[in-house]
Design a protein around this motif. Structure first.
Motif, PDB file in Angstrom:
ATOM      1  N   SER A 111      11.842   6.958  -4.700  1.00 26.79           N
ATOM      2  CA  SER A 111      11.735   6.487  -3.318  1.00 26.79           C
ATOM      3  C   SER A 111      10.303   6.027  -3.053  1.00 26.79           C
ATOM      4  O   SER A 111       9.366   6.369  -3.785  1.00 26.79           O
ATOM      5  CB  SER A 111      12.088   7.608  -2.344  1.00 26.79           C
ATOM      6  OG  SER A 111      11.089   8.619  -2.367  1.00 26.79           O
ATOM      7  N   MET A 112      10.127   5.260  -1.988  1.00 33.56           N
ATOM      8  CA  MET A 112       8.782   4.800  -1.629  1.00 33.56           C
ATOM      9  C   MET A 112       7.884   5.983  -1.261  1.00 33.56           C
ATOM     10  O   MET A 112       6.672   5.953  -1.496  1.00 33.56           O
ATOM     11  CB  MET A 112       8.855   3.776  -0.500  1.00 33.56           C
ATOM     12  CG  MET A 112       9.481   4.268   0.777  1.00 33.56           C
ATOM     13  SD  MET A 112       9.683   2.927   1.984  1.00 33.56           S
ATOM     14  CE  MET A 112      11.290   2.273   1.526  1.00 33.56           C
ATOM     15  N   GLU A 113       8.475   7.036  -0.714  1.00 39.01           N
ATOM     16  CA  GLU A 113       7.693   8.225  -0.386  1.00 39.01           C
ATOM     17  C   GLU A 113       7.196   8.916  -1.656  1.00 39.01           C
ATOM     18  O   GLU A 113       6.061   9.417  -1.703  1.00 39.01           O
ATOM     19  CB  GLU A 113       8.535   9.189   0.447  1.00 39.01           C
ATOM     20  CG  GLU A 113       8.869   8.690   1.847  1.00 39.01           C
ATOM     21  CD  GLU A 113      10.082   7.757   1.901  1.00 39.01           C
ATOM     22  OE1 GLU A 113      10.388   7.242   2.988  1.00 39.01           O
ATOM     23  OE2 GLU A 113      10.723   7.550   0.832  1.00 39.01           O
ATOM     24  N   GLN A 114       8.013   8.933  -2.691  1.00 44.88           N
ATOM     25  CA  GLN A 114       7.592   9.534  -3.957  1.00 44.88           C
ATOM     26  C   GLN A 114       6.450   8.752  -4.594  1.00 44.88           C
ATOM     27  O   GLN A 114       5.520   9.336  -5.145  1.00 44.88           O
ATOM     28  CB  GLN A 114       8.780   9.616  -4.918  1.00 44.88           C
ATOM     29  CG  GLN A 114       9.805  10.672  -4.538  1.00 44.88           C
ATOM     30  CD  GLN A 114      11.056  10.603  -5.386  1.00 44.88           C
ATOM     31  OE1 GLN A 114      11.669   9.536  -5.524  1.00 44.88           O
ATOM     32  NE2 GLN A 114      11.452  11.729  -5.971  1.00 44.88           N
ATOM     33  N   ALA A 143       8.670   1.964   4.907  1.00 50.02           N
ATOM     34  CA  ALA A 143       7.656   1.278   4.109  1.00 50.02           C
ATOM     35  C   ALA A 143       6.296   1.314   4.815  1.00 50.02           C
ATOM     36  O   ALA A 143       5.259   1.533   4.173  1.00 50.02           O
ATOM     37  CB  ALA A 143       8.080  -0.159   3.839  1.00 50.02           C
ATOM     38  N   GLN A 144       6.292   1.103   6.116  1.00 57.47           N
ATOM     39  CA  GLN A 144       5.042   1.196   6.874  1.00 57.47           C
ATOM     40  C   GLN A 144       4.459   2.600   6.789  1.00 57.47           C
ATOM     41  O   GLN A 144       3.270   2.780   6.517  1.00 57.47           O
ATOM     42  CB  GLN A 144       5.287   0.847   8.343  1.00 57.47           C
ATOM     43  CG  GLN A 144       5.354  -0.637   8.643  1.00 57.47           C
ATOM     44  CD  GLN A 144       5.458  -0.870  10.134  1.00 57.47           C
ATOM     45  OE1 GLN A 144       6.538  -1.009  10.696  1.00 57.47           O
ATOM     46  NE2 GLN A 144       4.314  -0.883  10.781  1.00 57.47           N
ATOM     47  N   GLN A 145       5.310   3.588   7.008  1.00 55.75           N
ATOM     48  CA  GLN A 145       4.845   4.968   7.000  1.00 55.75           C
ATOM     49  C   GLN A 145       4.341   5.380   5.620  1.00 55.75           C
ATOM     50  O   GLN A 145       3.417   6.194   5.501  1.00 55.75           O
ATOM     51  CB  GLN A 145       5.965   5.898   7.451  1.00 55.75           C
ATOM     52  CG  GLN A 145       5.515   7.324   7.740  1.00 55.75           C
ATOM     53  CD  GLN A 145       6.590   8.138   8.419  1.00 55.75           C
ATOM     54  OE1 GLN A 145       7.706   7.669   8.631  1.00 55.75           O
ATOM     55  NE2 GLN A 145       6.266   9.374   8.768  1.00 55.75           N
ATOM     56  N   ALA A 146       4.931   4.816   4.563  1.00 52.57           N
ATOM     57  CA  ALA A 146       4.521   5.141   3.193  1.00 52.57           C
ATOM     58  C   ALA A 146       3.278   4.373   2.755  1.00 52.57           C
ATOM     59  O   ALA A 146       2.823   4.533   1.617  1.00 52.57           O
ATOM     60  CB  ALA A 146       5.666   4.874   2.227  1.00 52.57           C
ATOM     61  N   GLY A 147       2.747   3.523   3.623  1.00 47.24           N
ATOM     62  CA  GLY A 147       1.504   2.835   3.317  1.00 47.24           C
ATOM     63  C   GLY A 147       1.650   1.564   2.515  1.00 47.24           C
ATOM     64  O   GLY A 147       0.679   1.119   1.882  1.00 47.24           O
ATOM     65  N   CYS A 148       2.823   0.954   2.523  1.00 44.20           N
ATOM     66  CA  CYS A 148       3.010  -0.317   1.808  1.00 44.20           C
ATOM     67  C   CYS A 148       2.234  -1.413   2.524  1.00 44.20           C
ATOM     68  O   CYS A 148       2.374  -1.609   3.733  1.00 44.20           O
ATOM     69  CB  CYS A 148       4.488  -0.669   1.723  1.00 44.20           C
ATOM     70  SG  CYS A 148       5.451   0.509   0.740  1.00 44.20           S
ATOM     71  N   GLU A 149       1.421  -2.157   1.772  1.00 41.11           N
ATOM     72  CA  GLU A 149       0.526  -3.138   2.359  1.00 41.11           C
ATOM     73  C   GLU A 149       1.208  -4.448   2.700  1.00 41.11           C
ATOM     74  O   GLU A 149       0.686  -5.229   3.512  1.00 41.11           O
ATOM     75  CB  GLU A 149      -0.641  -3.413   1.409  1.00 41.11           C
ATOM     76  CG  GLU A 149      -1.521  -2.202   1.160  1.00 41.11           C
ATOM     77  CD  GLU A 149      -2.671  -2.495   0.217  1.00 41.11           C
ATOM     78  OE1 GLU A 149      -2.803  -3.667  -0.219  1.00 41.11           O
ATOM     79  OE2 GLU A 149      -3.437  -1.571  -0.095  1.00 41.11           O
ATOM     80  N   GLY A 204      16.470   6.088  -5.221  1.00 36.03           N
ATOM     81  CA  GLY A 204      15.726   6.914  -4.282  1.00 36.03           C
ATOM     82  C   GLY A 204      15.633   6.362  -2.884  1.00 36.03           C
ATOM     83  O   GLY A 204      15.757   7.101  -1.898  1.00 36.03           O
ATOM     84  N   ASN A 205      15.403   5.048  -2.754  1.00 39.07           N
ATOM     85  CA  ASN A 205      15.249   4.462  -1.423  1.00 39.07           C
ATOM     86  C   ASN A 205      16.554   4.441  -0.639  1.00 39.07           C
ATOM     87  O   ASN A 205      16.540   4.441   0.601  1.00 39.07           O
ATOM     88  CB  ASN A 205      14.690   3.037  -1.534  1.00 39.07           C
ATOM     89  CG  ASN A 205      13.245   3.023  -1.964  1.00 39.07           C
ATOM     90  OD1 ASN A 205      12.442   3.840  -1.520  1.00 39.07           O
ATOM     91  ND2 ASN A 205      12.903   2.104  -2.850  1.00 39.07           N
TER      92      ASN A 205
END
Length: 378
Positions: A111-114, A143-149, A204-205
């Motif tokens: 997942s993006m969080e992982q 995605a925003q919360q996980a810091g994706c630019e 995961g996502n």
């Protein structure tokens, strides 16, 4: 010692069961585009100037808001857990260590969080748009919360390509043939690296959205395939543009007109791509429309490119023709399948060394020094 991608591919073929290798290695129909993607680079030859001081070289570049040490990003690739346990984490962690960007797929195993927990480098999120737009909104928020630019929206896989080499390993959709299962038994190393840690990998996502009966492995793949938004159009992308506050890139464009439409939409850039030859067989390589796209889009619009890149010389040719950076897919998947994190690091380092050496031989000290005049049509 691994010297080039050919050796990586041979090792990956030995390490993987045939069904998994075909998934990574294959293309659509007769695989003409797959072959064309790699042969197209022969259409340009270098015309190197000499007696230039290129003793000090700088490969750094800026792509949107992301500062990269080299003009490379890890392409978004799906279901990498089929190659090795925690393959997505391996790719993200190594990309951060070596200064590449990393684009995570909607259908990645992690997942993006992982990935946010293991990578401090530039991370982008690639979106496949599903029928349920509430899922899209939730993925964007995560995605925003996980810091994706940045966000990369793929638009060229709404209708899946006919991947015959892949299909030969199944007796019916998502059900492996008995021959394929027997072949798995002949690869105990793969079973140990992939299945034993936590069983068949999932997505995961997508886990929060999957019905209970589709939570694992190939069942999740069947659900995902049924949920693709086949009505995807420019209006949908305009809606996504309003929902996503950061840089937006459209992936899978193959005409100058579509590049210009993406500009008008307010995208920061595009990824020129034929999906690695896995969609419409008979498509041209994005290399053949790169120069025209750069001329039409102007110098300030970001043009990324993938499909068929195997050598540092390939990357330099794309940069000279106007690309800002290149996405790498299959070579890194061969590496993670055959040798895990050390192999991925060797593969990337080898590619970077080839880029650096080619620039030195062309008398170029920085990426900005590359230009079309360094190339001759073959």
């Amino acid at each position: 010692m691994i010297l080039n991608w050919y050796e990586l591919r041979r090792q990956a073929k030995r390490a993987l069961p045939a069904f998994a290798f075909s998934y990574v290695d294959g293309g659509a129909d007769d695989e003409k585009t797959l072959a064309h993607n790699m042969s197209v680079f022969d259409r340009w030859q270098f015309a190197p100037p000499v007696l230039k001081d290129a003793s000090q070289r700088d490969l750094r570049c800026r792509v949107g808001q992301s500062q990269l040490k080299v003009p490379l990003l890890v392409a978004p690739t799906g279901y990498n857990g089929m190659l090795r346990y925690q393959a997505d984490e391996t790719l993200a962690r190594t990309a951060a260590k070596l200064g590449l960007g990393h684009i995570q797929s909607t259908v990645s195993t992690a997942s993006m969080e992982q990935l946010a927990a293991v990578s401090s480098g530039p991370r982008w999120f690639q979106l496949y748009v599903l029928k349920d737009h509430e899922i899209t909104l939730n993925l964007l928020a995560r995605a925003q919360q996980a810091g994706c630019e940045a966000l990369v929206v793929s638009v060229d896989a709404v209708h899946f390509g006919n991947r015959e080499r892949d299909r030969r390993h199944y007796r019916r959709p998502m059900k492996l043939s008995f021959k394929a299962m027997a072949d798995i038994a002949c690869h105990p190393g793969w079973v140990r690296r992939v299945l034993i840690p936590h069983g068949m990998p999932g997505f995961g996502n997508l886990t929060p959205y999957l019905p209970p009966e589709y939570q694992k492995g190939m069942g999740a793949a069947a659900w995902f395939a049924s949920q693709m938004d086949q009505t995807l159009n420019w209006q949908t992308l305009a809606w996504i543009r309003k929902q996503w506050p950061g840089p937006l890139y459209i992936k899978g464009l193959m005409t100058v007109e579509d590049v210009q439409l993406a500009q008008q939409l307010g995208a920061e850039g595009v990824v020129l791509s034929n999906h690695g030859g896995r969609q419409l067989d008979g498509s041209i390589s994005p290399m053949l429309m790169l120069a025209a796209a750069r001329q039409a889009a102007g110098r300030d619009f970001t043009l990324l490119i993938d499909s068929g890149f195997r050598r540092g010389t390939d990357v330099v040719k794309a940069l000279a023709l106007g690309a800002n950076a290149v996405l790498l897919g299959r070579p890194l998947l061969y590496a993670v399948a055959s040798g895990g994190e050390p192999q991925v690091e060797r593969a990337i380092s080898s590619m970077v060394a080839e880029i650096d050496r080619t620039m030195a031989q062309l008398g170029c000290c920085s990426i900005k020094d590359l230009h079309p005049g360094l190339l001759n049509p073959a």
